[in-house]
Motif scaffolding. Sequence first.
Motif, PDB file in Angstrom:
ATOM      1  N   ASN A  36      29.231  29.076  43.037  1.00 31.49           N
ATOM      2  CA  ASN A  36      27.972  28.048  43.080  1.00 31.49           C
ATOM      3  C   ASN A  36      27.396  27.856  44.337  1.00 31.49           C
ATOM      4  OD1 ASN A  36      27.557  28.141  40.278  1.00 31.49           O
ATOM      5  ND2 ASN A  36      28.839  26.415  40.008  1.00 31.49           N
ATOM      6  N   TYR A  40      25.242  31.449  42.643  1.00 32.28           N
ATOM      7  CA  TYR A  40      25.451  32.624  41.729  1.00 32.28           C
ATOM      8  C   TYR A  40      24.514  32.757  40.553  1.00 32.28           C
ATOM      9  CZ  TYR A  40      28.400  35.083  38.451  1.00 32.28           C
ATOM     10  OH  TYR A  40      28.946  35.942  37.508  1.00 32.28           O
ATOM     11  N   SER A  41      24.036  31.780  40.003  1.00 31.01           N
ATOM     12  CA  SER A  41      23.261  32.075  38.921  1.00 31.01           C
ATOM     13  C   SER A  41      21.910  32.615  38.896  1.00 31.01           C
ATOM     14  CB  SER A  41      23.064  30.945  37.922  1.00 31.01           C
ATOM     15  OG  SER A  41      22.631  29.871  38.673  1.00 31.01           O
ATOM     16  N   GLN A  53      20.729  32.528  34.754  1.00 31.59           N
ATOM     17  CA  GLN A  53      21.591  32.133  33.995  1.00 31.59           C
ATOM     18  C   GLN A  53      22.905  32.784  34.223  1.00 31.59           C
ATOM     19  OE1 GLN A  53      21.703  29.789  31.854  1.00 31.59           O
ATOM     20  NE2 GLN A  53      19.686  29.572  30.943  1.00 31.59           N
ATOM     21  N   TYR A  54      23.833  32.332  34.125  1.00 33.14           N
ATOM     22  CA  TYR A  54      25.410  33.267  34.149  1.00 33.14           C
ATOM     23  C   TYR A  54      25.280  34.307  33.028  1.00 33.14           C
ATOM     24  CZ  TYR A  54      27.828  29.903  36.753  1.00 33.14           C
ATOM     25  OH  TYR A  54      28.301  28.963  37.975  1.00 33.14           O
ATOM     26  N   VAL A 239      27.898  27.627  31.973  1.00 31.35           N
ATOM     27  CA  VAL A 239      27.062  26.339  32.449  1.00 31.35           C
ATOM     28  C   VAL A 239      26.794  25.287  31.738  1.00 31.35           C
ATOM     29  CG1 VAL A 239      25.812  27.824  34.293  1.00 31.35           C
ATOM     30  CG2 VAL A 239      24.644  27.294  32.243  1.00 31.35           C
TER      31      VAL A 239
END
Length: 249
Positions: A36, A40-41, A53-54, A239
């Motif tokens: 993060n 990352y997302s 989003q993941y 998340v």
Amino acid sequence: MSEYPKFKRECALEIEQMGDDPELARVTRSWMDRANRAKYSYHFEWMGRPIIQYPQDVLAVQEIIWSIKPDLIIETGIAHGGSLIFSASMLELSAMAGGPQDAQVLGIDIDIRAHNRSAIEAHPMARRISMIEGSSIAPEVVAEVSAKTAGKKSVLVLLDSNHTHDHVLAELDAYARLASIGSYCVVFDTVIEDMPDDTFADRPWRRGNNAKTAVWEFLKLHPEFEVDKSIQHKLLITVAPDGYLKRVS
């Protein structure tokens, strides 16, 4: 027992074991905190639009959509529109496989920027998308969204806008009731409660004031919803821990 139910039963046992593994939870949490730092997302797209989003949560929502075959998906928070495009594309596939032919996704955002609106409206999935600009908790917006559920057999709710406790709780009070029995109200970014204190120095949400604390308060008064722990145990990287709320009554 045929092979597929046997496979699913084995998976359920393995998922339960993962959920009970504290060391796996620890290394997963460590990985997420490190990833993060690089946002990352933010680095994934769906059909040409940033989805923020993941990927693991995207896959989980796909499984939900395929299972319940909603004829309406309500989403708070639009941003670049990737999630709307994703939901619309899943509804398109569901229709091809016998699901509701006129299923729609309705997005709500307090600020739909012109370049994002233009990109969404020009997208091949646009025919299944409608949008409302305004606060998701404004009475007139809640009334408009509620009216659009009239006659719908299966409604899925996805909450992903302002992540403060009060805002998410107000969204839950407004929209969770619109989720059909057997469907879900998914609350994203409950993971804020589990992240380092300094992660959101420039945002109003933080530990003790976020989507997960809102979920916990909401569930005290709403036994018709339960946290589907099997989803977060399966994903591990998500998340939305404690955020996959299944309506059971």
